[in-house]
Design a protein around this motif. Structure first.
Motif, PDB file in Angstrom:
ATOM      1  N   MET A   1       0.818  -1.213   0.000  1.00  0.00           N
ATOM      2  CA  MET A   1       0.000   0.000   0.000  1.00  0.00           C
ATOM      3  C   MET A   1       0.852   1.264   0.000  1.00  0.00           C
ATOM      4  SD  MET A   1      -3.325  -0.666   2.347  1.00  0.00           S
ATOM      5  CE  MET A   1      -2.328  -1.329   3.699  1.00  0.00           C
ATOM      6  N   THR A   2       2.127   1.104   0.376  1.00  0.00           N
ATOM      7  CA  THR A   2       3.017   2.266   0.379  1.00  0.00           C
ATOM      8  C   THR A   2       4.194   1.996  -0.561  1.00  0.00           C
ATOM      9  OG1 THR A   2       4.151   1.341   2.274  1.00  0.00           O
ATOM     10  CG2 THR A   2       2.429   2.955   2.736  1.00  0.00           C
ATOM     11  N   SER A   3       3.975   1.153  -1.532  1.00  0.00           N
ATOM     12  CA  SER A   3       5.057   0.724  -2.408  1.00  0.00           C
ATOM     13  C   SER A   3       5.292   1.702  -3.552  1.00  0.00           C
ATOM     14  CB  SER A   3       4.715  -0.639  -2.998  1.00  0.00           C
ATOM     15  OG  SER A   3       3.599  -0.490  -3.845  1.00  0.00           O
ATOM     16  N   GLN A   4       6.397   1.472  -4.263  1.00  0.00           N
ATOM     17  CA  GLN A   4       6.706   2.276  -5.445  1.00  0.00           C
ATOM     18  C   GLN A   4       5.566   2.194  -6.457  1.00  0.00           C
ATOM     19  OE1 GLN A   4       9.633   4.241  -5.920  1.00  0.00           O
ATOM     20  NE2 GLN A   4       8.249   5.009  -7.472  1.00  0.00           N
ATOM     21  N   ARG A   5       4.941   1.023  -6.534  1.00  0.00           N
ATOM     22  CA  ARG A   5       3.888   0.837  -7.525  1.00  0.00           C
ATOM     23  C   ARG A   5       2.671   1.746  -7.242  1.00  0.00           C
ATOM     24  NH1 ARG A   5       0.598  -3.581  -8.996  1.00  0.00           N
ATOM     25  NH2 ARG A   5       0.946  -4.422  -6.930  1.00  0.00           N
ATOM     26  N   THR A   6       2.322   1.870  -5.958  1.00  0.00           N
ATOM     27  CA  THR A   6       1.179   2.748  -5.620  1.00  0.00           C
ATOM     28  C   THR A   6       1.536   4.200  -5.919  1.00  0.00           C
ATOM     29  OG1 THR A   6       1.945   2.425  -3.360  1.00  0.00           O
ATOM     30  CG2 THR A   6      -0.226   1.606  -3.872  1.00  0.00           C
ATOM     31  N   ARG A   7       2.808   4.550  -5.668  1.00  0.00           N
ATOM     32  CA  ARG A   7       3.264   5.920  -5.935  1.00  0.00           C
ATOM     33  C   ARG A   7       3.215   6.193  -7.448  1.00  0.00           C
ATOM     34  NH1 ARG A   7       6.894   5.833  -1.747  1.00  0.00           N
ATOM     35  NH2 ARG A   7       8.702   5.342  -3.003  1.00  0.00           N
ATOM     36  N   ASP A   8       3.687   5.241  -8.228  1.00  0.00           N
ATOM     37  CA  ASP A   8       3.664   5.380  -9.700  1.00  0.00           C
ATOM     38  C   ASP A   8       2.223   5.547 -10.190  1.00  0.00           C
ATOM     39  OD1 ASP A   8       6.383   5.102  -9.818  1.00  0.00           O
ATOM     40  OD2 ASP A   8       6.354   2.979 -10.395  1.00  0.00           O
ATOM     41  N   ARG A   9       1.325   4.782  -9.592  1.00  0.00           N
ATOM     42  CA  ARG A   9      -0.078   4.841 -10.016  1.00  0.00           C
ATOM     43  C   ARG A   9      -0.677   6.220  -9.721  1.00  0.00           C
ATOM     44  NH1 ARG A   9      -2.861   0.693  -7.025  1.00  0.00           N
ATOM     45  NH2 ARG A   9      -1.362  -0.802  -7.812  1.00  0.00           N
ATOM     46  N   LEU A  10      -0.340   6.771  -8.567  1.00  0.00           N
ATOM     47  CA  LEU A  10      -0.837   8.110  -8.226  1.00  0.00           C
ATOM     48  C   LEU A  10      -0.323   9.130  -9.242  1.00  0.00           C
ATOM     49  CD1 LEU A  10      -2.093  10.324  -6.395  1.00  0.00           C
ATOM     50  CD2 LEU A  10       0.028  10.302  -5.053  1.00  0.00           C
ATOM     51  N   VAL A  11       0.952   9.050  -9.554  1.00  0.00           N
ATOM     52  CA  VAL A  11       1.543  10.025 -10.488  1.00  0.00           C
ATOM     53  C   VAL A  11       0.920   9.897 -11.880  1.00  0.00           C
ATOM     54  CG1 VAL A  11       3.707  10.692 -11.631  1.00  0.00           C
ATOM     55  CG2 VAL A  11       3.652  10.328  -9.160  1.00  0.00           C
ATOM     56  N   GLU A  12       0.647   8.673 -12.295  1.00  0.00           N
ATOM     57  CA  GLU A  12      -0.034   8.478 -13.588  1.00  0.00           C
ATOM     58  C   GLU A  12      -1.398   9.146 -13.586  1.00  0.00           C
ATOM     59  OE1 GLU A  12      -0.172   4.250 -14.487  1.00  0.00           O
ATOM     60  OE2 GLU A  12       2.014   4.249 -14.201  1.00  0.00           O
ATOM     61  N   LEU A  13      -2.112   9.001 -12.467  1.00  0.00           N
ATOM     62  CA  LEU A  13      -3.432   9.627 -12.352  1.00  0.00           C
ATOM     63  C   LEU A  13      -3.314  11.150 -12.436  1.00  0.00           C
ATOM     64  CD1 LEU A  13      -6.512   9.582 -11.587  1.00  0.00           C
ATOM     65  CD2 LEU A  13      -5.771   9.751  -9.200  1.00  0.00           C
ATOM     66  N   LEU A  14      -2.346  11.713 -11.715  1.00  0.00           N
ATOM     67  CA  LEU A  14      -2.170  13.172 -11.710  1.00  0.00           C
ATOM     68  C   LEU A  14      -1.898  13.682 -13.123  1.00  0.00           C
ATOM     69  CD1 LEU A  14       0.058  13.729  -8.521  1.00  0.00           C
ATOM     70  CD2 LEU A  14      -2.428  13.730  -8.693  1.00  0.00           C
ATOM     71  N   ALA A  15      -1.058  12.954 -13.849  1.00  0.00           N
ATOM     72  CA  ALA A  15      -0.696  13.362 -15.208  1.00  0.00           C
ATOM     73  C   ALA A  15      -1.915  13.361 -16.131  1.00  0.00           C
ATOM     74  CB  ALA A  15       0.398  12.455 -15.743  1.00  0.00           C
ATOM     75  N   GLN A  16      -2.876  12.465 -15.827  1.00  0.00           N
ATOM     76  CA  GLN A  16      -4.101  12.439 -16.642  1.00  0.00           C
ATOM     77  C   GLN A  16      -5.041  13.586 -16.308  1.00  0.00           C
ATOM     78  OE1 GLN A  16      -5.847   8.589 -15.936  1.00  0.00           O
ATOM     79  NE2 GLN A  16      -4.063   7.539 -16.787  1.00  0.00           N
ATOM     80  N   LEU A  17      -4.969  14.043 -15.053  1.00  0.00           N
ATOM     81  CA  LEU A  17      -5.924  15.047 -14.586  1.00  0.00           C
ATOM     82  C   LEU A  17      -5.574  16.461 -15.012  1.00  0.00           C
ATOM     83  CD1 LEU A  17      -6.583  13.780 -10.933  1.00  0.00           C
ATOM     84  CD2 LEU A  17      -8.098  13.595 -12.906  1.00  0.00           C
ATOM     85  N   SER A  18      -4.271  16.706 -15.220  1.00  0.00           N
ATOM     86  CA  SER A  18      -3.858  18.096 -15.408  1.00  0.00           C
ATOM     87  C   SER A  18      -2.520  18.148 -16.141  1.00  0.00           C
ATOM     88  CB  SER A  18      -3.729  18.711 -14.007  1.00  0.00           C
ATOM     89  OG  SER A  18      -3.289  20.026 -14.069  1.00  0.00           O
ATOM     90  N   PRO A  19      -2.263  19.220 -16.924  1.00  0.00           N
ATOM     91  CA  PRO A  19      -0.928  19.352 -17.515  1.00  0.00           C
ATOM     92  C   PRO A  19       0.064  19.731 -16.409  1.00  0.00           C
ATOM     93  CG  PRO A  19      -2.374  21.176 -18.197  1.00  0.00           C
ATOM     94  CD  PRO A  19      -3.155  20.332 -17.245  1.00  0.00           C
ATOM     95  N   LEU A  20       1.047  18.878 -16.152  1.00  0.00           N
ATOM     96  CA  LEU A  20       1.980  19.092 -15.043  1.00  0.00           C
ATOM     97  C   LEU A  20       3.413  19.003 -15.534  1.00  0.00           C
ATOM     98  CD1 LEU A  20       0.047  16.816 -12.539  1.00  0.00           C
ATOM     99  CD2 LEU A  20       0.192  19.312 -12.426  1.00  0.00           C
ATOM    100  N   ASP A  21       4.323  19.657 -14.817  1.00  0.00           N
ATOM    101  CA  ASP A  21       5.737  19.653 -15.164  1.00  0.00           C
ATOM    102  C   ASP A  21       6.325  18.252 -14.909  1.00  0.00           C
ATOM    103  OD1 ASP A  21       8.667  20.044 -14.803  1.00  0.00           O
ATOM    104  OD2 ASP A  21       8.136  22.156 -15.087  1.00  0.00           O
ATOM    105  N   ALA A  22       7.006  17.721 -15.908  1.00  0.00           N
ATOM    106  CA  ALA A  22       7.552  16.355 -15.791  1.00  0.00           C
ATOM    107  C   ALA A  22       8.544  16.240 -14.631  1.00  0.00           C
ATOM    108  CB  ALA A  22       8.231  15.970 -17.103  1.00  0.00           C
ATOM    109  N   ARG A  23       9.254  17.331 -14.342  1.00  0.00           N
ATOM    110  CA  ARG A  23      10.223  17.288 -13.231  1.00  0.00           C
ATOM    111  C   ARG A  23       9.493  17.083 -11.902  1.00  0.00           C
ATOM    112  NH1 ARG A  23      12.809  23.018 -14.562  1.00  0.00           N
ATOM    113  NH2 ARG A  23      10.658  23.301 -15.209  1.00  0.00           N
ATOM    114  N   VAL A  24       8.334  17.690 -11.778  1.00  0.00           N
ATOM    115  CA  VAL A  24       7.553  17.565 -10.544  1.00  0.00           C
ATOM    116  C   VAL A  24       7.032  16.134 -10.408  1.00  0.00           C
ATOM    117  CG1 VAL A  24       5.514  18.396  -9.308  1.00  0.00           C
ATOM    118  CG2 VAL A  24       6.908  20.003 -10.631  1.00  0.00           C
ATOM    119  N   LEU A  25       6.562  15.586 -11.513  1.00  0.00           N
ATOM    120  CA  LEU A  25       6.051  14.212 -11.476  1.00  0.00           C
ATOM    121  C   LEU A  25       7.165  13.232 -11.099  1.00  0.00           C
ATOM    122  CD1 LEU A  25       3.675  14.284 -14.578  1.00  0.00           C
ATOM    123  CD2 LEU A  25       3.056  14.420 -12.152  1.00  0.00           C
ATOM    124  N   ASP A  26       8.366  13.440 -11.637  1.00  0.00           N
ATOM    125  CA  ASP A  26       9.507  12.572 -11.301  1.00  0.00           C
ATOM    126  C   ASP A  26       9.791  12.597  -9.801  1.00  0.00           C
ATOM    127  OD1 ASP A  26       9.989  11.584 -13.742  1.00  0.00           O
ATOM    128  OD2 ASP A  26      11.618  12.981 -14.262  1.00  0.00           O
TER     129      ASP A  26
END
Ligand code: SAH
Length: 209
Positions: A1-26
């Motif tokens: 529940m606190t793994s890299q995979r859950t973190r990656d999934r959250l970031v993927e969702l954020l990228a779909q919701l809004s145009p965001l800076d790639a550096r911030v997503l990284d």
């Protein structure tokens, strides 16, 4: 529940919701948000929600952190940034991974102490944490290339803009019942203001907590 995979999934969702800076997503892919909330809430740390952090305060929604940081980065490189409202320190950690020098001020000393502990455990070394009222900024350590306010004020103190360096950006939620996220950019010809969207923040309060 606190793994890299859950973190990656959250970031993927954020990228779909809004145009965001790639550096911030990284950076958000790397920073363990669950360490900034109490253990009982860790399982929700990678949902796109704000969560209580005690003292009537909240850790901002990940989308909000990503949007504010992206808006701050837009423009010439940032050397020194002031964050007003450290809270649990998550936004501070995101900034510290992107900017050489971060100053962050929090009025509730217990929250500042908690943030200091987590940032130390994560070996974040380029942050100066200050306990105090940041509603008028922190002129002693300015000027800043960026100022990010993570609590809402009905109006912004003029002193805040005086602490912005040339080309500096100030991002803040403004308003009392209805809040909007705003970006102010200091240019040679004056302040340029943009509205970034609706916002929901705890209020910026005066004085020490
Ligand atoms: N940056 C945090 C959000 C914290 S919530 C995050 O990463 O999620 C906003 C914080 O602003 C609270 O901790 C609150 O205590 C603080 N705050 C409110 N008014 C303040 C003021 N005048 N000076 C400094 N901090 C303030």
């Amino acid at each position: 529940m606190t793994s890299q995979r859950t973190r990656d999934r959250l970031v993927e969702l954020l990228a779909q919701l809004s145009p965001l800076d790639a550096r911030v997503l990284d950076v958000m892919r790397q920073i363990p948000r669950h360490l900034f909330v109490e253990e009982a809430l860790a399982s929700r740390a990678y949902d796109n929600v704000s969560l209580p952090i005690g003292h009537g305060q909240t850790i901002s929604q990940p989308l909000t952190v990503a949007q504010m940081t992206s808006a701050l980065l837009q423009g010439p490189p940032l050397r020194r940034v002031l964050e007003i409202g450290t809270g649990c320190g998550y936004q501070t950690a995101v900034l510290a991974a992107l900017v050489p020098e971060v100053v962050s001020i929090e009025r509730i000393s217990a929250l500042a102490a908690q943030a200091r502990r987590v940032l130390r455990d994560l070996r974040v070394r380029n942050v100066a944490l200050v306990v105090g009222d940041g509603s008028h900024g922190l002129p002693a350590k300015g000027p800043y290339d960026g100022i990010l306010i993570t609590a809402a004020a009905a109006t912004l103190a003029p002193a805040l803009f005086e602490q912005l360096a040339e080309d500096g950006r100030l991002i803040a939620p403004v308003g009392s019942s209805e809040q909007a996220l705003r970006r102010f950019t200091r240019t040679a010809s004056g302040l340029h203001e943009e509205r970034l969207g609706a916002a929901h923040f705890v209020p910026l309060r005066r004085g020490r907590g």
